[in-house]
Scaffold this motif. Structure first.
Motif, short mmCIF file in Angstrom:
data_model
loop_
_atom_site.label_atom_id
_atom_site.label_comp_id
_atom_site.label_asym_id
_atom_site.label_seq_id
_atom_site.Cartn_x
_atom_site.Cartn_y
_atom_site.Cartn_z
N LEU A 1 -51.15 -23.80 -22.43
CA LEU A 1 -51.69 -23.53 -21.11
C LEU A 1 -52.26 -24.82 -20.49
CD1 LEU A 1 -52.34 -21.41 -18.93
CD2 LEU A 1 -54.50 -21.00 -20.11
N GLY A 2 -52.94 -25.60 -21.33
CA GLY A 2 -53.51 -26.86 -20.84
C GLY A 2 -52.44 -27.81 -20.33
N GLY A 3 -51.33 -27.89 -21.06
CA GLY A 3 -50.23 -28.76 -20.64
C GLY A 3 -49.60 -28.30 -19.33
N LEU A 4 -49.44 -26.99 -19.17
CA LEU A 4 -48.87 -26.47 -17.93
C LEU A 4 -49.80 -26.72 -16.74
CD1 LEU A 4 -47.46 -23.05 -19.16
CD2 LEU A 4 -46.15 -25.06 -18.44
N ILE A 5 -51.08 -26.50 -16.95
CA ILE A 5 -52.03 -26.73 -15.87
C ILE A 5 -52.13 -28.21 -15.54
CG2 ILE A 5 -54.50 -26.62 -15.32
CD1 ILE A 5 -54.46 -23.81 -16.55
N MET A 6 -52.07 -29.06 -16.58
CA MET A 6 -52.09 -30.50 -16.32
C MET A 6 -50.85 -30.92 -15.52
SD MET A 6 -52.30 -33.78 -18.87
CE MET A 6 -53.96 -33.47 -19.42
N THR A 41 -59.67 -20.36 -21.88
CA THR A 41 -59.94 -21.06 -23.15
C THR A 41 -61.42 -21.43 -23.21
OG1 THR A 41 -59.24 -23.20 -22.22
CG2 THR A 41 -57.56 -21.92 -23.39
N SER A 42 -61.75 -22.59 -22.66
CA SER A 42 -63.15 -23.02 -22.64
C SER A 42 -63.33 -24.11 -21.60
CB SER A 42 -63.55 -23.55 -24.02
OG SER A 42 -62.89 -24.78 -24.28
N LYS A 43 -64.58 -24.38 -21.30
CA LYS A 43 -64.89 -25.46 -20.37
C LYS A 43 -64.51 -26.80 -20.97
CE LYS A 43 -68.71 -22.89 -18.57
NZ LYS A 43 -68.07 -21.76 -19.21
N LYS A 44 -64.60 -26.91 -22.30
CA LYS A 44 -64.24 -28.15 -22.98
C LYS A 44 -62.77 -28.49 -22.73
CE LYS A 44 -63.16 -28.75 -27.44
NZ LYS A 44 -63.26 -28.66 -28.89
N TRP A 45 -61.89 -27.50 -22.87
CA TRP A 45 -60.46 -27.75 -22.63
C TRP A 45 -60.21 -28.08 -21.16
CZ3 TRP A 45 -56.94 -29.19 -25.78
CH2 TRP A 45 -57.02 -28.84 -27.13
#
Length: 170
Positions: A1-6, A41-45
């Motif tokens: 998810l992080g990669g897609l949002i990035m 996920t989290s604020k950290k991610w």
């Protein structure tokens, strides 16, 4: 998810090169997308993706205004907003929000001045010079309240409409 949002955020940030009039709108949109990651996920991610988007935008986008505005405010503010609003004291929340926003404006101006010089900064405001900068400063402080309220409503839509769809895709 992080990669897609990035990836989506980077695409939005590089679009400012093609559509220069969106120098403030696209960084705001790229920051709002991080809310999905923060909630799922989290604020950290979300913060790590913000750092990644900030660094990649420096290399992939040529719109300095968009890059600086994303780095100093629009990228992290949607994540920070949730933390500030957990205080549940409206007046204190607004004081903190405006303090963060005004610090971001000052830092953005200082970065622009340090990287590009006073001539670049003055060229941005044309014949208005210092008066133009002051008018811009006062104007964006007024617009900030509208942005914050709109961001709250967009976050509500993300929670009600977008997250259920994402959860079905898992």
């Amino acid at each position: 998810l992080g990669g897609l949002i990035m990836a989506l955020s980077i695409i939005i940030m590089t679009l400012t090169t093609v559509i220069p009039i969106a120098s403030f709108a696209f960084p705001a949109v790229a920051g709002v997308i991080l809310v999905i990651l923060s909630l799922e996920t989290s604020k950290k991610w979300a913060f790590l993706v913000y750092i990644g988007v900030s660094l990649l935008s420096i290399f992939l986008s040529s719109d300095h205004t968009a890059i600086i505005s994303y780095i100093v405010f629009f990228g992290y503010y949607p994540i920070l907003k949730e933390v500030i609003e957990k205080l549940r004291k409206s007046v204190l929340e607004w004081i903190i929000k405006y303090a963060v926003f005004n610090a971001a404006i000052i830092i953005g101006v200082l970065i622009t001045f340090a990287l590009f010089g006073l001539e670049y900064l003055m060229a941005e405001y044309g014949q208005f010079g210092i008066i133009g900068i002051a008018a811009f400063y006062l104007g964006v402080n007024g617009v900030f309240a509208v942005y914050d309220i709109a961001l709250s409503r967009v976050i509500t839509v993300i929670i009600i409409r977008v997250l259920p769809i994402l959860r079905k895709l898992k």
